[in-house]
Design an enzyme around this catalytic site. Structure first.
Site, mmCIF file in Angstrom:
data_model
loop_
_atom_site.group_PDB
_atom_site.id
_atom_site.type_symbol
_atom_site.label_atom_id
_atom_site.label_comp_id
_atom_site.label_asym_id
_atom_site.label_seq_id
_atom_site.Cartn_x
_atom_site.Cartn_y
_atom_site.Cartn_z
ATOM 1 C CB ALA A 65 -0.886 -0.014 1.234
ATOM 2 N N GLY A 109 0.729 -4.956 1.034
ATOM 3 C CA GLY A 109 -0.494 -5.009 0.238
ATOM 4 C C GLY A 109 -0.281 -5.650 -1.125
ATOM 5 C CD GLU A 112 -2.181 -7.462 3.156
ATOM 6 O OE1 GLU A 112 -1.987 -6.285 2.771
ATOM 7 O OE2 GLU A 112 -2.625 -7.738 4.273
ATOM 8 C CD GLU A 132 2.055 -5.484 5.724
ATOM 9 O OE1 GLU A 132 2.869 -6.407 5.979
ATOM 10 O OE2 GLU A 132 1.223 -5.567 4.807
HETATM 11 C C1 HXC Z 1 5.076 4.370 -1.225
HETATM 12 C C2 HXC Z 1 6.974 3.430 -2.077
HETATM 13 C C3 HXC Z 1 6.633 2.178 -1.537
HETATM 14 C C4 HXC Z 1 5.407 2.089 -0.806
HETATM 15 C C5 HXC Z 1 8.501 1.971 -2.558
HETATM 16 N N1 HXC Z 1 8.130 3.254 -2.703
HETATM 17 N N2 HXC Z 1 7.594 1.292 -1.851
HETATM 18 N N3 HXC Z 1 6.197 4.499 -1.924
HETATM 19 N N4 HXC Z 1 4.671 3.211 -0.685
HETATM 20 N N5 HXC Z 1 4.957 0.957 -0.269
HETATM 21 C C6 HXC Z 1 8.854 4.292 -3.403
HETATM 22 C C7 HXC Z 1 10.062 4.788 -2.630
HETATM 23 O O1 HXC Z 1 9.693 5.731 -1.656
HETATM 24 C C8 HXC Z 1 10.885 5.400 -3.749
HETATM 25 O O2 HXC Z 1 10.356 6.654 -4.075
HETATM 26 C C9 HXC Z 1 10.596 4.486 -4.924
HETATM 27 O O3 HXC Z 1 9.370 3.824 -4.620
HETATM 28 C C10 HXC Z 1 11.677 3.439 -5.116
HETATM 29 O O4 HXC Z 1 11.845 2.746 -3.912
HETATM 30 P P1 HXC Z 1 13.290 2.532 -3.214
HETATM 31 O O5 HXC Z 1 13.043 2.262 -1.783
HETATM 32 O O6 HXC Z 1 14.207 3.652 -3.554
HETATM 33 O O7 HXC Z 1 13.758 1.226 -3.990
HETATM 34 P P2 HXC Z 1 14.758 0.084 -3.459
HETATM 35 O O8 HXC Z 1 15.915 0.696 -2.716
HETATM 36 O O9 HXC Z 1 15.029 -0.764 -4.658
HETATM 37 O O10 HXC Z 1 13.913 -0.741 -2.390
HETATM 38 C C11 HXC Z 1 12.806 -1.486 -2.779
HETATM 39 C C12 HXC Z 1 11.975 -1.891 -1.545
HETATM 40 C C13 HXC Z 1 11.639 -0.638 -0.707
HETATM 41 C C14 HXC Z 1 12.741 -2.907 -0.700
HETATM 42 C C15 HXC Z 1 10.700 -2.589 -2.068
HETATM 43 O O11 HXC Z 1 11.080 0.374 -1.569
HETATM 44 C C16 HXC Z 1 10.674 -0.871 0.394
HETATM 45 O O12 HXC Z 1 11.024 -1.427 1.431
HETATM 46 N N6 HXC Z 1 9.422 -0.424 0.190
HETATM 47 C C17 HXC Z 1 8.390 -0.504 1.209
HETATM 48 C C18 HXC Z 1 7.895 -1.921 1.384
HETATM 49 C C19 HXC Z 1 6.840 -2.014 2.447
HETATM 50 O O13 HXC Z 1 7.090 -1.691 3.622
HETATM 51 N N7 HXC Z 1 5.664 -2.404 2.062
HETATM 52 C C20 HXC Z 1 4.513 -2.503 2.986
HETATM 53 C C21 HXC Z 1 3.752 -1.217 2.981
HETATM 54 S S1 HXC Z 1 2.517 -1.244 4.183
HETATM 55 P P3 HXC Z 1 11.303 7.989 -4.078
HETATM 56 O O14 HXC Z 1 10.337 9.078 -4.363
HETATM 57 O O15 HXC Z 1 11.958 8.046 -2.759
HETATM 58 O O16 HXC Z 1 12.266 7.711 -5.183
HETATM 59 C C22 HXC Z 1 1.277 -2.117 3.463
HETATM 60 C C23 HXC Z 1 0.100 -2.258 4.365
HETATM 61 C C24 HXC Z 1 -0.999 -2.884 3.661
HETATM 62 O O17 HXC Z 1 1.329 -2.565 2.389
HETATM 63 C C25 HXC Z 1 -2.228 -2.707 4.498
HETATM 64 C C26 HXC Z 1 -3.469 -3.011 3.782
HETATM 65 C C27 HXC Z 1 -3.409 -3.072 2.344
#
Ligand code: HXC
Length: 258
Positions: A65, A109, A112, A132
């Site tokens: 998400a 998400g 999911e 998460e």
């Molecule tokens: C918003 C995101 C994002 C996310 C990545 N980006 N994941 N933006 N929401 N979930 C954005 C980053 O901010 C960045 O933008 C760009 O995408 C590239 O990501 P990087 O982190 O620079 O890439 P990398 O170093 O290759 O790392 C990849 C990654 C990392 C390991 C996947 O991005 C990451 O850990 N993302 C978050 C994963 C996560 O925690 N997901 C769960 C979310 S909570 P900028 O602008 O900085 O370049 C969730 C809850 C669900 O899903 C609840 C109900 C649905």
């Protein structure tokens, strides 16, 4: 119809939806979920479409998400809007089959959403996770529930409590994905599987999907009863008559999808 956050293509009987927010690794923002819902509405209404593939990019199916969008939401914001239920559930209510074709990250998400599809074909580059916990929250769209049903308690706990990722091989061993293919062939293989499904009787496919899903919602005895009832109902299909006649006559069936 054009969408801002997804690409949509219809290739014969197969609808292909590609999540397309490359700048955010396909993070699932509200506008994307709205686009996805509209595309699924359209494909469900379109009688020419008999199977759907949902995919992302080489680097990410979806990295979760959209954290930036939800970071400042309050409890009342999420409670009153029933945050994340709306829209996301559209994937689970689609009666036509949906295959998730996953390459790269399917996190939070994203994982999911892949699990909401009927089955997952993974590229050898796929990485699944429920991270998460690393950002102070928990899965909110079925991660603690569907993942546990897919892979069992021990591995689901491991994933949800440590936030670690599972690679494609581990995901296949655990039963999360149905098969692994080389990344370069992911979309072609998923479309091939969708075309195979689309070649069969649509009502039979829809009934099979409904029956398998029933296994998640009920006891074995009730599920078996449900299966028998809908199995019986397939004998009302023209396609059942055609399919069995074709077998007896040693020819290929010509399904009319009714
Ligand atoms: C918003 C995101 C994002 C996310 C990545 N980006 N994941 N933006 N929401 N979930 C954005 C980053 O901010 C960045 O933008 C760009 O995408 C590239 O990501 P990087 O982190 O620079 O890439 P990398 O170093 O290759 O790392 C990849 C990654 C990392 C390991 C996947 O991005 C990451 O850990 N993302 C978050 C994963 C996560 O925690 N997901 C769960 C979310 S909570 P900028 O602008 O900085 O370049 C969730 C809850 C669900 O899903 C609840 C109900 C649905």
């Amino acid at each position: 119809m054009t969408y801002e956050n997804i690409l949509v293509e219809k290739r014969g009987a197969v609808g292909i939806v590609t999540l397309n927010r490359p700048q955010a690794l396909n993070a699932l923002c509200a506008a994307l979920i709205q686009d996805l819902g509209a595309a699924l509405d359209d494909m469900e209404e379109d009688q020419a479409i008999r199977a759907i593939v949902l995919t992302g990019s080489e680097k990410a199916f979806a990295a979760g998400a959209d954290i930036k969008e939800m970071a400042s939401k309050t409890y009342m914001d999420v409670y009153l809007s029933d945050f994340i239920t709306k829209g996301w559930q559209r994937v689970t209510t689609c009666r036509k089959p949906i295959i998730a074709a996953v390459a790269g990250y399917a996190l939070g998400g994203g994982c999911e959403m892949a699990m909401m599809c009927d089955f997952i074909i993974a590229a050898d580059t796929a990485k699944f996770g429920q991270p998460e916990i690393t950002i102070g929250t928990i899965p909110g769209s079925g991660g603690t529930q569907r993942l546990t049903r897919f892979v069992g308690k021990s591995k689901a706990m491991d994933m949800c409590l440590t936030g670690r990722m599972m690679d494609a091989a581990e995901a296949e061993r655990a039963g999360l994905v149905s098969r692994i293919v080389p990344a370069a062939e992911l979309l072609a293989e998923a479309i091939k599987a969708a075309e195979k499904i689309a070649s069969f009787s649509l009502p039979a496919v829809m009934i099979a999907k409904e029956a398998v899903n029933r296994a998640y919602e009920t006891s074995l005895a009730e599920g078996i009863l449900f299966e028998r009832r809908v199995f019986h109902s397939t004998f009302a299909l023209e396609d059942q008559k055609e399919g069995m006649a074709a077998f007896v006559e040693k020819r290929k069936p010509v399904f009319k999808h009714k």
